[in-house]
Design an enzyme around this catalytic site. Structure first.
Site, PDB file in Angstrom:
ATOM      1  N   TYR A  98      10.788   3.930  -5.963  1.00 61.89           N
ATOM      2  CA  TYR A  98      10.615   5.022  -6.131  1.00 61.89           C
ATOM      3  C   TYR A  98       9.752   4.925  -5.179  1.00 61.89           C
ATOM      4  O   TYR A  98       8.927   4.165  -4.850  1.00 61.89           O
ATOM      5  CB  TYR A  98      10.164   5.623  -7.444  1.00 61.89           C
ATOM      6  CG  TYR A  98       8.755   5.482  -8.144  1.00 61.89           C
ATOM      7  CD1 TYR A  98       7.914   5.180  -7.801  1.00 61.89           C
ATOM      8  CD2 TYR A  98       8.791   4.354  -9.889  1.00 61.89           C
ATOM      9  CE1 TYR A  98       6.881   5.021  -8.230  1.00 61.89           C
ATOM     10  CE2 TYR A  98       7.956   4.158 -10.322  1.00 61.89           C
ATOM     11  CZ  TYR A  98       6.452   4.043  -9.559  1.00 61.89           C
ATOM     12  OH  TYR A  98       5.731   3.679 -10.302  1.00 61.89           O
TER      13      TYR A  98
ATOM     14  N   ASP B  71      -3.364  -1.988 -10.635  1.00 63.58           N
ATOM     15  CA  ASP B  71      -3.001  -1.732  -9.783  1.00 63.58           C
ATOM     16  C   ASP B  71      -3.737  -1.301  -8.100  1.00 63.58           C
ATOM     17  O   ASP B  71      -3.904  -0.324  -7.915  1.00 63.58           O
ATOM     18  CB  ASP B  71      -2.578   0.502 -10.313  1.00 63.58           C
ATOM     19  CG  ASP B  71      -1.279   0.459  -9.491  1.00 63.58           C
ATOM     20  OD1 ASP B  71      -0.700   0.359  -8.360  1.00 63.58           O
ATOM     21  OD2 ASP B  71      -1.214   1.711 -10.262  1.00 63.58           O
TER      22      ASP B  71
ATOM     23  N   GLU C 126      -3.146  -1.340  -4.667  1.00 61.26           N
ATOM     24  CA  GLU C 126      -2.029  -0.649  -3.261  1.00 61.26           C
ATOM     25  C   GLU C 126      -3.345  -1.127  -2.068  1.00 61.26           C
ATOM     26  O   GLU C 126      -3.745  -0.056  -2.130  1.00 61.26           O
ATOM     27  CB  GLU C 126      -1.777   0.579  -3.903  1.00 61.26           C
ATOM     28  CG  GLU C 126      -1.168   0.359  -5.736  1.00 61.26           C
ATOM     29  CD  GLU C 126      -0.909   2.206  -5.371  1.00 61.26           C
ATOM     30  OE1 GLU C 126      -0.498   2.203  -4.893  1.00 61.26           O
ATOM     31  OE2 GLU C 126      -0.572   2.451  -6.692  1.00 61.26           O
TER      32      GLU C 126
ATOM     33  N   ASP D  53      -4.386  -3.589 -16.871  1.00 60.33           N
ATOM     34  CA  ASP D  53      -3.139  -2.985 -15.562  1.00 60.33           C
ATOM     35  C   ASP D  53      -3.644  -3.075 -13.879  1.00 60.33           C
ATOM     36  O   ASP D  53      -4.541  -2.356 -13.761  1.00 60.33           O
ATOM     37  CB  ASP D  53      -2.392  -2.208 -16.025  1.00 60.33           C
ATOM     38  CG  ASP D  53      -1.410  -1.791 -14.649  1.00 60.33           C
ATOM     39  OD1 ASP D  53      -0.880  -2.746 -14.430  1.00 60.33           O
ATOM     40  OD2 ASP D  53      -1.190  -0.681 -13.926  1.00 60.33           O
TER      41      ASP D  53
END
Length: 443
Positions: free
Chosen positions: A282, A202, A204, A200
């Site tokens: 979120y 991730d 950012e 995965d």
């Protein structure tokens, strides 16, 4: 997020202050649109550091029934070195091999009820995940690379064809082949083989600002596309070499803000190589802001929302069945709230005091506040979000009622499923994951 032994979750893996607002456009589970059966992804993040202060062990997923409801566990996180390689070790703030694969578990904290021995090559969380998969053969475990704090060197690792090849090869060697560094009797060649079923990403964020020390470049968008392709190529090649019909999954965590999507993600191209993406659902607003605001509304006119995120990705070419909706198992909180009313949209003096990090609290703690009677539960039924307010302190969060609405949206719009950050924030009996599981089953 910032990482410390007990409080490295301040904004968590997948958190950021979103910089611009936008108006959204005009397992084998039952419950697809129209009543037909289909599978939904149920992806939970397990935090490496949760085994310390929170004392949340892999075994707790079995004890509270969550393991049987999940299709995927994303292990957070693997780090990227300054040299552009996946790595592990015992480096404070950078890697924790002790938690990953060296820490011995006693019988009471082991999934199989058997204590680890001193000479077994794999212990810690990795071994417990292997034991959990043995009990749940359909469960997949992915290593999640990066996160808010550990995306620092992603841009460098993805910069050139040579750097991408070396980076991807190092990640496959460490996590998929399981060739762990030797740590006493732990680790060694193939020690973690079979633990992870994929990767995965991730990062950012490619092409736009993330954490203060994270490098980003205009060419990140192109380089991220090529990095995804390189991961897909090497994972498929290794799968073919195994000659067992193995397929390794490749996923990514992706943002809400249209500016961040456009700066870093060639949506049509990356979706060809990714099995699915986990949408940020979120931290639409966070406790560092001067006014209280919703952090995870399903609908919100003129503001960030789950619906707006889904539609933004679909407009750019993402197929609905590859979009997995992110759901928070925590809340954002403000204190010193003034202005009267129900507290929403009012000035505040700062983040609310909390257990691990100011302004950030686990659902299990917020549930206790709601049950105490000291806080009133408020709901925006049109917006699909909830918050707690006691006249001074406000917490915006998702409870089972909100999650039922969100799972209904997943089913109605043919999305790929649900993702949650993070599993250690749920109640001891897995109240939130149970609500998601039932909702996706149409119950």
């Amino acid at each position: 997020m910032r990482r410390s032994m007990l409080g490295r979750l301040a904004v968590a893996a997948c958190s950021l202050s979103l910089l611009t607002a936008f108006a959204p456009a005009g397992g084998d589970d039952a419950g697809a649109p129209g009543g037909s059966g289909r599978s939904y992804k149920k992806v939970g993040y397990f935090t490496q550091w949760g085994v310390y202060g929170r004392d949340f062990q892999v075994q707790d997923l079995e004890a509270n029934g969550s393991a049987g409801k999940l299709t995927h566990i994303n292990y957070a996180f693997g780090n990227v070195s300054a040299e552009g390689r996946c790595f592990t070790g015992n480096v404070p703030g950078e890697a924790d091999a002790w938690a990953d694969y060296a820490r011995p578990l006693d019988a009471a904290n082991s999934v199989d009820g058997v204590a680890d021995t001193w000479d077994q090559p794999l212990a810690g969380n990795f071994n417990q995940l292997r034991e959990l998969k043995a009990k749940h053969p359909g469960l997949k475990v992915l290593i999640s690379l990066g996160g808010w704090s550990w995306s620092t060197h992603f841009s460098d690792a993805a910069l050139t064809p040579a750097s991408r090849r070396a980076f991807v090869a190092s990640c496959i060697d460490l996590y998929i082949k399981g060739n762990l560094p030797q740590d006493g009797t732990r680790g060694g060649a193939g020690a973690a083989a079979g633990v992870f079923d994929g990767i995965d990403l991730d990062w950012e964020w490619p092409g736009s600002a993330g954490d203060t020390d994270t490098t980003y470049r205009p060419e990140d968008k192109r380089n991220f596309t090529e990095l995804v392709k390189e991961f897909r190529t090497q994972l498929d090649a290794y799968a073919r070499s195994q000659k067992r019909g193995t397929k390794y999954e490749l996923t990514a965590f992706v943002p809400t803000a249209p500016a961040k999507i456009d700066a870093g993600f060639d949506v049509r191209r990356i979706m060809r190589d990714l099995d699915f993406v986990n949408l940020q659902g979120y931290d639409f607003h966070v406790s560092g802001e001067p006014r209280t605001a919703q952090q995870s509304a399903l609908y919100a006119h003129g503001d960030f929302s789950v619906q707006g995120t889904v539609e933004a990705w679909q407009r750019r070419g993402a197929p609905a069945h590859k979009l997995v909706m992110g759901m928070p198992f925590y809340g954002q909180g403000w204190t010193g709230v003034s202005g009267g009313g129900n507290g929403m949209g009012q000035p505040a003096t700062g983040p609310a005091p909390a257990t691990w990090a100011a302004g950030y609290e686990d659902y299990k703690a917020l549930k206790k506040l709601a049950d105490s009677g000291a806080y009133q539960v408020h709901r925006d039924r049109r917006g699909g979000h909830a918050w707690l307010f006691d006249g001074t302190t406000l917490w915006t969060y998702d409870d089972p009622q909100v999650l039922r609405a969100k799972t209904g949206y997943v089913r109605e719009h043919g999305l790929g499923g649900a993702m949650f950050w993070s599993l250690d924030a749920d109640t001891a009996d897995g109240e939130l994951i149970t609500a998601v599981d039932r909702g996706l089953r149409g119950r």
